[in-house]
Design an enzyme around this catalytic site. Structure first.
Site, PDB file in Angstrom:
ATOM      1  N   HIS A   1       0.854  -1.192   0.000  1.00 22.51           N
ATOM      2  CA  HIS A   1       0.000   0.000   0.000  1.00 22.51           C
ATOM      3  C   HIS A   1       0.890   1.242   0.000  1.00 22.51           C
ATOM      4  O   HIS A   1       1.923   1.279   0.666  1.00 22.51           O
ATOM      5  CB  HIS A   1      -0.927   0.003   1.224  1.00 22.51           C
ATOM      6  CG  HIS A   1      -1.993   1.055   1.107  1.00 22.51           C
ATOM      7  ND1 HIS A   1      -1.740   2.368   1.399  1.00 22.51           N
ATOM      8  CD2 HIS A   1      -3.275   0.992   0.685  1.00 22.51           C
ATOM      9  CE1 HIS A   1      -2.843   3.080   1.159  1.00 22.51           C
ATOM     10  NE2 HIS A   1      -3.795   2.254   0.730  1.00 22.51           N
TER      11      HIS A   1
ATOM     12  N   GLU B   1      -3.804   1.476  -7.601  1.00 26.68           N
ATOM     13  CA  GLU B   1      -4.267   2.662  -6.877  1.00 26.68           C
ATOM     14  C   GLU B   1      -3.361   3.849  -7.210  1.00 26.68           C
ATOM     15  O   GLU B   1      -2.272   3.980  -6.625  1.00 26.68           O
ATOM     16  CB  GLU B   1      -4.194   2.423  -5.368  1.00 26.68           C
ATOM     17  CG  GLU B   1      -5.026   1.264  -4.881  1.00 26.68           C
ATOM     18  CD  GLU B   1      -5.295   1.369  -3.379  1.00 26.68           C
ATOM     19  OE1 GLU B   1      -6.464   1.503  -3.019  1.00 26.68           O
ATOM     20  OE2 GLU B   1      -4.341   1.331  -2.592  1.00 26.68           O
TER      21      GLU B   1
HETATM   22  P1  PGA Z   1      -9.712   5.926  -0.317  1.00 32.59           P
HETATM   23  O1  PGA Z   1      -8.498   4.955   0.068  1.00 32.59           O
HETATM   24  O2  PGA Z   1     -10.855   5.032  -0.720  1.00 32.59           O
HETATM   25  O3  PGA Z   1      -9.980   6.701   0.936  1.00 32.59           O
HETATM   26  O4  PGA Z   1      -9.241   6.778  -1.435  1.00 32.59           O
HETATM   27  C1  PGA Z   1      -8.170   3.886  -0.760  1.00 32.59           C
HETATM   28  C2  PGA Z   1      -6.943   3.183  -0.267  1.00 32.59           C
HETATM   29  O5  PGA Z   1      -6.082   3.804   0.372  1.00 32.59           O
HETATM   30  O6  PGA Z   1      -6.792   1.985  -0.543  1.00 32.59           O
END
Ligand code: PGA
Length: 223
Positions: free
Chosen positions: A87, A152
């Protein structure tokens, strides 16, 4: 249904997560392999969860002299076999590609289900370097075809920073050619914008929109 993975980050106390779990169990009405929730480690729930309970972080060892870390023996006590690796908030804390490779190898040895995150920064995106960065991050995944891969874009994380859908779609086309396993999208996903992505993703990794139980159940209803 699409996968819904909820990362609660450093939110919710043990008491609050117990309440969240009981309400989620009542909503799901039985075991559901498509919903994963990552609570803070201090709030792991020891009883039954109808969703899969996962760990946001772990140290690649069964136990030992690793001050402040969570090891496999502690996860085992809660029956946790699903882990988040890579992450961007942990990469930002200094987890290098080399360390992530160690976590991946350890998780594989433990037979954990792995959700692996990749994503480029805004500067990298603006410089047209998205694919270059993602390919470098993907190098760790050789031999890990059953990982759930979460794309992401770092600049879309935070709850209210909608991503550029054509960009995400083109990245998914690229990722599909490289990764045969499940592909998730994450970054400000909420029940209202999920349908923008549903044509090309296998599921979502969500933070903000899943923090309260009503938001979490809405996500599942729309999945
Ligand atoms: P968010 O976070 O939905 O608040 O943008 C997503 C994540 O960090 O996986």
């Amino acid at each position: 249904m699409k996968k819904i993975c909820i990362n609660l980050k450093s939110n919710l106390t043990r008491k609050q997560f117990e309440e969240y779990t009981l309400r989620f169990n009542a909503f799901l009405e039985g075991p559901c392999e498509d919903v994963v929730v990552f609570p803070p480690a201090q709030a792991f729930y020891a009883g039954n969860t109808d969703f899969i309970q996962g760990a946001q972080n772990f140290y690649p060892a069964t136990s030992g002299a690793f001050t402040g870390e969570i090891t496999a023996n502690q996860l085992e006590e809660f029956g946790i076999k699903t882990v988040l690796i890579g992450h961007c908030e942990r990469r930002a804390l200094g987890e290098s590609e080399e360390f992530l490779a160690r976590k991946l190898a350890f998780a594989k040895k433990q037979n954990y289900r792995i959700i692996y995150c990749i994503g480029e920064s805004l500067d990298e995106y603006n410089a047209g370097k998205s694919l270059e960065i993602l390919n470098a991050q993907l190098a760790n995944l050789e031999g890990f075809s059953d990982v759930w891969l979460a794309y992401e874009p770092v600049f879309a994380i935070g709850g209210n920073r909608p991503a550029n859908i054509p960009h995400v779609k083109s990245i998914f086309e690229h990722l599909r050619s490289k990764h045969k396993g499940i592909l998730l999208y994450g970054g400000s996903v909420n029940p209202s914008n999920m349908s923008d992505f549903s044509g090309f993703v296998d599921g979502f990794l969500v933070g903000s929109a899943g923090l309260c139980i009503d938001g979490a159940t809405q996500l599942v209803l729309k999945a």
